[in-house]
Enzyme design. Structure first.
Site, mmCIF file in Angstrom:
data_model
loop_
_atom_site.group_PDB
_atom_site.id
_atom_site.type_symbol
_atom_site.label_atom_id
_atom_site.label_comp_id
_atom_site.label_asym_id
_atom_site.label_seq_id
_atom_site.Cartn_x
_atom_site.Cartn_y
_atom_site.Cartn_z
ATOM 1 N N SER A 147 32.315 9.111 -8.142
ATOM 2 C CA SER A 147 31.896 8.004 -9.014
ATOM 3 C C SER A 147 32.267 6.702 -8.319
ATOM 4 O O SER A 147 33.153 6.681 -7.459
ATOM 5 C CB SER A 147 32.641 8.095 -10.350
ATOM 6 O OG SER A 147 32.477 6.923 -11.112
ATOM 7 N N TYR A 160 40.236 8.918 -15.641
ATOM 8 C CA TYR A 160 38.994 9.227 -14.914
ATOM 9 C C TYR A 160 39.050 8.645 -13.499
ATOM 10 O O TYR A 160 38.701 9.325 -12.522
ATOM 11 C CB TYR A 160 37.806 8.650 -15.692
ATOM 12 C CG TYR A 160 36.442 9.032 -15.156
ATOM 13 C CD1 TYR A 160 35.932 10.315 -15.339
ATOM 14 C CD2 TYR A 160 35.641 8.101 -14.490
ATOM 15 C CE1 TYR A 160 34.665 10.659 -14.871
ATOM 16 C CE2 TYR A 160 34.383 8.437 -14.017
ATOM 17 C CZ TYR A 160 33.893 9.721 -14.212
ATOM 18 O OH TYR A 160 32.638 10.053 -13.744
HETATM 19 P P1 NDP Z 1 26.870 16.055 -18.260
HETATM 20 O O1 NDP Z 1 27.841 16.039 -19.377
HETATM 21 O O2 NDP Z 1 25.436 15.757 -18.521
HETATM 22 O O3 NDP Z 1 26.924 17.494 -17.521
HETATM 23 C C1 NDP Z 1 28.123 18.089 -17.221
HETATM 24 C C2 NDP Z 1 27.817 19.471 -16.694
HETATM 25 O O4 NDP Z 1 29.039 20.080 -16.287
HETATM 26 C C3 NDP Z 1 27.195 20.384 -17.730
HETATM 27 O O5 NDP Z 1 26.244 21.225 -17.105
HETATM 28 C C4 NDP Z 1 28.384 21.208 -18.215
HETATM 29 O O6 NDP Z 1 27.914 22.449 -18.731
HETATM 30 C C5 NDP Z 1 29.157 21.340 -16.907
HETATM 31 N N1 NDP Z 1 30.577 21.627 -17.069
HETATM 32 C C6 NDP Z 1 31.506 20.897 -17.713
HETATM 33 N N2 NDP Z 1 32.690 21.496 -17.669
HETATM 34 C C7 NDP Z 1 32.523 22.645 -16.968
HETATM 35 C C8 NDP Z 1 33.370 23.704 -16.594
HETATM 36 N N3 NDP Z 1 34.670 23.740 -16.938
HETATM 37 N N4 NDP Z 1 32.860 24.732 -15.874
HETATM 38 C C9 NDP Z 1 31.552 24.729 -15.502
HETATM 39 N N5 NDP Z 1 30.710 23.748 -15.842
HETATM 40 C C10 NDP Z 1 31.187 22.725 -16.581
HETATM 41 O O7 NDP Z 1 27.504 15.073 -17.173
HETATM 42 P P2 NDP Z 1 26.867 14.081 -16.091
HETATM 43 O O8 NDP Z 1 25.619 14.640 -15.531
HETATM 44 O O9 NDP Z 1 26.871 12.722 -16.657
HETATM 45 O O10 NDP Z 1 28.012 14.106 -14.997
HETATM 46 C C11 NDP Z 1 27.990 14.973 -13.884
HETATM 47 C C12 NDP Z 1 29.003 14.463 -12.865
HETATM 48 O O11 NDP Z 1 28.653 13.139 -12.462
HETATM 49 C C13 NDP Z 1 30.437 14.392 -13.376
HETATM 50 O O12 NDP Z 1 31.317 14.808 -12.359
HETATM 51 C C14 NDP Z 1 30.630 12.914 -13.656
HETATM 52 O O13 NDP Z 1 31.972 12.529 -13.557
HETATM 53 C C15 NDP Z 1 29.778 12.299 -12.550
HETATM 54 N N6 NDP Z 1 29.339 10.947 -12.814
HETATM 55 C C16 NDP Z 1 28.604 10.664 -13.932
HETATM 56 C C17 NDP Z 1 28.189 9.367 -14.172
HETATM 57 C C18 NDP Z 1 27.403 8.990 -15.377
HETATM 58 O O14 NDP Z 1 27.330 7.792 -15.682
HETATM 59 N N7 NDP Z 1 26.793 9.939 -16.088
HETATM 60 C C19 NDP Z 1 28.520 8.267 -13.243
HETATM 61 C C20 NDP Z 1 29.293 8.692 -12.096
HETATM 62 C C21 NDP Z 1 29.673 9.973 -11.901
HETATM 63 P P3 NDP Z 1 28.785 23.328 -19.784
HETATM 64 O O15 NDP Z 1 29.319 22.369 -20.799
HETATM 65 O O16 NDP Z 1 27.809 24.314 -20.339
HETATM 66 O O17 NDP Z 1 29.846 23.993 -18.972
#
Ligand code: NDP
Length: 255
Positions: A147, A160
């Site tokens: 990020s 975070y």
């Molecule tokens: P979402 O919440 O849309 O997606 C998160 C995904 O991670 C889901 O598929 C969820 O599926 C999975 N997940 C969460 N916990 C676990 C776990 N313990 N094991 C396996 N899978 C897991 O998030 P984003 O797309 O917004 O974020 C994705 C990444 O991008 C993150 O690392 C975030 O920090 C980073 N990011 C996001 C930004 C934003 O503004 N959106 C900006 C900068 C970075 P399930 O719950 O079914 O496991």
């Protein structure tokens, strides 16, 4: 006749990619991008219905795809899932979470959960994927979805930011451990993008404006704007790049 250099190839045909959190948001965009560029993609997340729906959509788009129900915070399960599959050439460490409150209001469970998912899980998956690649003497690319908060501080984001700074440190150190074997490790550092993770944040009055005022482009990012960077880092187009961060922050950190 001058011999022109060969243009690098942005295709990843024949490669196998594992995308954690591939069922939603940025992870699904990364999986789509890698699939369109020719890779077979495996999605990993906890909720099987969401994984199934994402996989069906990818297959509808002629992308070769499968999925594994996996909580990436469970080290033994990660080891088993990766040991039981063919080696992955590309790993996208994307699963992540945020609990944005001031540190003085943060509870122990949240501190543990954020470090489990954002930091320790990336250790587990990277270790398991790297072991397989090294054993098979294959090159690879590990892409950490970090990020802009891995490079700066921000109010309400002590936890975070610390987790994403840790991911940046892991990226640099692992690049050194694996570089001689041609396994590259880089990070992608997006600004705010509307996904399920950020939906509640943007429900707060004034937050969207506060964010947009800090982005030089004056707007939020979109998930499709991460796709090009994923393909670049996965492909030989980035063959000289390791231990680096690609800032997709609309200018946030240029302030
Ligand atoms: P979402 O919440 O849309 O997606 C998160 C995904 O991670 C889901 O598929 C969820 O599926 C999975 N997940 C969460 N916990 C676990 C776990 N313990 N094991 C396996 N899978 C897991 O998030 P984003 O797309 O917004 O974020 C994705 C990444 O991008 C993150 O690392 C975030 O920090 C980073 N990011 C996001 C930004 C934003 O503004 N959106 C900006 C900068 C970075 P399930 O719950 O079914 O496991």
């Amino acid at each position: 006749m001058i011999e022109l250099p060969t243009c690098p190839d942005f295709r990843v045909d024949g490669k196998r990619a594992l995308v954690t959190g591939g069922s939603s948001g940025i992870g699904l965009a990364a999986a789509t991008a890698l699939g369109r560029a020719g890779a077979h993609v495996t999605l990993a997340a906890r909720r099987s219905a969401e994984l199934g729906n994402a996989c069906a959509a990818l297959r509808d788009s002629q992308i070769s795809c499968d999925f594994v129900v996996l909580d990436v915070t469970q080290s033994a399960d990660v080891d088993a899932a990766i040991a039981n599959a063919l080696p992955y050439d590309i790993l996208v460490n994307n699963a992540g979470m945020n609990r944005p409150v001031p540190l003085i209001e943060q509870n122990d469970d949240e501190i543990d959960q954020v470090f489990e998912v954002n930091v320790k899980a990336a250790f587990y998956t990277s270790r398991a994927v790297a072991r397989r690649l090294l054993a098979a003497n294959r090159p690879g690319s590990i892409i950490n979805i970090s990020s802009q908060m891995g490079h700066v501080g921000s109010p309400g984001r002590v936890l975070y930011c610390a987790s994403k700074h840790a991911m940046e440190g892991m990226t640099k150190a692992l690049a050194w451990e694996l570089g001689a074997k041609n396994i590259r490790v880089n990070s992608i550092c997006p600004t705010f993008i509307e996904t399920p993770m950020t939906a509640a944040m943007f429900d707060k009055p004034g937050f969207r404006q506060w964010v947009c005022e800090r982005i030089a482009l004056g707007r939020l990012g979109r998930v499709d704007e991460v796709m090009g960077a994923v393909v670049f880092l996965a492909s030989s187009a980035s063959s000289l790049m390791t231990g680096s961060a690609l800032m997709l922050d609309g200018g946030w950190t240029a302030a």
